[in-house]
Design a protein around this motif. Structure first.
Motif, short mmCIF file in Angstrom:
data_model
loop_
_atom_site.label_atom_id
_atom_site.label_comp_id
_atom_site.label_asym_id
_atom_site.label_seq_id
_atom_site.Cartn_x
_atom_site.Cartn_y
_atom_site.Cartn_z
N GLN A 209 -6.63 12.14 -9.60
CA GLN A 209 -7.92 12.83 -9.60
C GLN A 209 -8.89 12.26 -8.55
OE1 GLN A 209 -8.71 15.54 -11.68
NE2 GLN A 209 -6.50 15.42 -12.00
N LEU A 210 -8.55 11.14 -7.96
CA LEU A 210 -9.46 10.49 -7.02
C LEU A 210 -9.69 11.33 -5.77
CD1 LEU A 210 -8.15 6.79 -7.04
CD2 LEU A 210 -10.11 7.73 -8.27
N PRO A 211 -10.83 11.13 -5.10
CA PRO A 211 -11.04 11.78 -3.81
C PRO A 211 -9.96 11.37 -2.80
CG PRO A 211 -13.09 10.86 -4.64
CD PRO A 211 -12.00 10.35 -5.54
N LEU A 212 -9.56 12.33 -1.97
CA LEU A 212 -8.51 12.09 -0.98
C LEU A 212 -9.06 12.22 0.44
CD1 LEU A 212 -5.46 14.15 -2.36
CD2 LEU A 212 -6.10 11.77 -2.85
N GLU B 153 -4.93 4.61 -8.17
CA GLU B 153 -5.85 5.13 -9.19
C GLU B 153 -5.79 4.26 -10.45
OE1 GLU B 153 -6.97 9.53 -10.51
OE2 GLU B 153 -4.95 8.98 -11.19
N ASP B 154 -4.59 3.88 -10.86
CA ASP B 154 -4.40 3.10 -12.08
C ASP B 154 -5.10 1.74 -11.99
OD1 ASP B 154 -2.86 3.03 -14.70
OD2 ASP B 154 -2.10 1.19 -13.77
N LEU B 155 -5.17 1.17 -10.80
CA LEU B 155 -5.78 -0.13 -10.60
C LEU B 155 -7.30 -0.07 -10.47
CD1 LEU B 155 -3.16 -1.74 -8.20
CD2 LEU B 155 -3.60 -2.36 -10.58
N ALA C 72 -11.11 5.80 -4.35
CA ALA C 72 -10.65 6.87 -3.47
C ALA C 72 -9.32 6.46 -2.87
CB ALA C 72 -11.67 7.14 -2.35
N VAL C 73 -8.61 7.44 -2.32
CA VAL C 73 -7.27 7.23 -1.76
C VAL C 73 -7.25 7.76 -0.33
CG1 VAL C 73 -4.82 7.83 -1.92
CG2 VAL C 73 -6.13 7.42 -4.00
N TYR C 74 -6.57 7.03 0.54
CA TYR C 74 -6.35 7.47 1.92
C TYR C 74 -4.89 7.90 2.05
CZ TYR C 74 -6.19 7.13 7.07
OH TYR C 74 -6.04 7.38 8.42
N VAL C 75 -4.66 9.13 2.43
CA VAL C 75 -3.29 9.63 2.64
C VAL C 75 -2.92 9.29 4.08
CG1 VAL C 75 -1.75 11.61 2.51
CG2 VAL C 75 -3.72 11.46 0.97
N PHE D 65 1.28 6.30 0.57
CA PHE D 65 2.32 6.94 1.37
C PHE D 65 3.12 7.95 0.57
CE2 PHE D 65 3.59 2.70 0.02
CZ PHE D 65 4.72 2.95 -0.75
N ASN D 66 2.87 8.01 -0.74
CA ASN D 66 3.50 9.04 -1.58
C ASN D 66 2.71 9.13 -2.89
OD1 ASN D 66 4.31 6.83 -3.16
ND2 ASN D 66 6.42 6.88 -2.43
N ALA D 67 3.16 10.00 -3.78
CA ALA D 67 2.41 10.25 -5.02
C ALA D 67 2.37 9.03 -5.92
CB ALA D 67 3.01 11.45 -5.76
N LEU D 68 3.46 8.28 -6.01
CA LEU D 68 3.49 7.13 -6.92
C LEU D 68 2.57 6.02 -6.42
CD1 LEU D 68 4.60 5.94 -9.50
CD2 LEU D 68 6.55 5.05 -8.21
N SER D 69 2.53 5.78 -5.12
CA SER D 69 1.60 4.77 -4.61
C SER D 69 0.16 5.20 -4.85
CB SER D 69 1.86 4.48 -3.13
OG SER D 69 1.71 5.64 -2.34
N ALA D 70 -0.12 6.49 -4.75
CA ALA D 70 -1.47 6.98 -5.06
C ALA D 70 -1.79 6.80 -6.54
CB ALA D 70 -1.58 8.45 -4.68
N ARG D 71 -0.82 7.05 -7.40
CA ARG D 71 -1.02 6.86 -8.83
C ARG D 71 -1.34 5.40 -9.14
NH1 ARG D 71 1.50 9.54 -13.02
NH2 ARG D 71 1.05 11.45 -11.87
N LEU D 72 -0.66 4.47 -8.48
CA LEU D 72 -0.93 3.05 -8.69
C LEU D 72 -2.34 2.69 -8.23
CD1 LEU D 72 0.07 0.26 -9.54
CD2 LEU D 72 1.05 -0.01 -7.27
#
Length: 290
Positions: A79-82, A35-37, A41-44, A26-33
């Motif tokens: 860097q993950l696919p979005l 990726e970190d885990l 891929a990430v769903y916006v 839901f924001n950049a920090l949740s996306a970073r987490l």
């Protein structure tokens, strides 16, 4: 990773049909987490952006500018696919064309469009309505034509199961694939039997959305992989977990008037700084220091 690389990666994940987990950010920090885990891929999430940024329910309040801005911020963070939720495309086929161009420039690797009537609502809410199949086919054709890079994926979602039944949803999904959609998403199936049967009825890679507390039975990733799903979407699991965590910590603060750095309640200060990249920024500052 370049846009071309991340889109090829997403395509490989879809074609592998191993039910790749797709958590929502839901924001950049949740996306970073995410990726970190170690997720792939990430769903916006449009619902997440609406809930967390506007404090409103997922009922069509999010606009194109908001999802573009969040996509840009998340693209800068990971860097993950979005995979980006573009709701109904914010209007007719021409609006879809414009939305795809903007979201592609913002860094999307896959754009999701749904066939709900506007204003849309969460797929697990009551009272949904869908547009005519032919209108959605036109939207998908517009999305395909709008792509500057043919590697950008189009994900077509149908909400027709709740309105006209599963058979109509299947027919629509097939039409959407024929119009050029790369992936298909039949939302809010309510029977485990339908979830299990879906991959045998549609040839395209599929997304299964598992909403905690929603209408669809939650099947294990291993079973969904064996069935041949491309992705398993947990669009707002992180959001729900964040709300639960904030509630616990703030309730203790309200009750006791103080709060310790208890890792069961709050992330340690050092961990927060690591996740936002402070050591790298410190090193960069030293590099440019006089």
């Amino acid at each position: 990773m370049t846009a071309n690389d991340s889109r090829k990666t997403l395509r490989r994940l879809a074609d592998a049909r191993r039910a790749t987990l797709l958590p929502g950010a839901f924001n950049a920090l949740s996306a970073r987490l995410i990726e970190d885990l170690g997720f792939e891929a990430v769903y916006v999430t449009g619902a997440g952006v609406t809930n967390m940024s506007l404090g409103l329910p997922d009922q069509g309040f999010m606009g194109l500018a908001e999802i573009v801005e969040h996509t840009q911020r998340i693209r800068d963070a990971v860097q993950l696919p979005l995979v980006v939720d573009a709701d109904t495309g914010f209007g007719n086929a021409l609006n879809v064309y414009h939305a795809v161009r903007r979201l592609e420039r913002a860094g999307a690797d896959c754009i999701q469009l749904e066939d709900q009537a506007s204003p849309k609502r969460c797929g697990h809410f009551e009272g949904k309505a869908v547009i005519e199949t032919s209108e959605m086919v036109g939207k998908i054709r517009a999305a395909v034509d709008a792509r500057a890079d043919s590697g950008l994926l189009v994900l077509a979602r149908t909400d027709a199961a709740a309105v006209h039944g599963v058979a109509d949803a299947l027919e629509r999904a097939q039409r959407y694939a024929e119009a050029g959609a790369d992936l298909l998403f039949v939302e809010a199936l309510t029977e485990a039997a339908d979830v299990r049967a879906l991959p045998s009825r549609l040839a395209s890679p599929l997304v299964m959305n598992l909403v905690l507390g929603g209408k669809t039975p939650v099947l294990a990733q291993a079973e969904l992989a064996a069935l041949g799903y491309g992705f398993v979407l947990y669009a707002n699991a992180a959001l729900q977990a964040a709300l639960a965590g904030m509630t616990r910590a703030l309730s203790q603060l309200r009750q006791h008037g103080e709060l310790a750095e208890d890792p069961m309640l709050v992330a340690p200060f050092a961990e927060r700084q690591r996740l936002v990249g402070k050591p790298a920024w410190d090193a960069l500052e030293q590099r440019y220091a006089g």
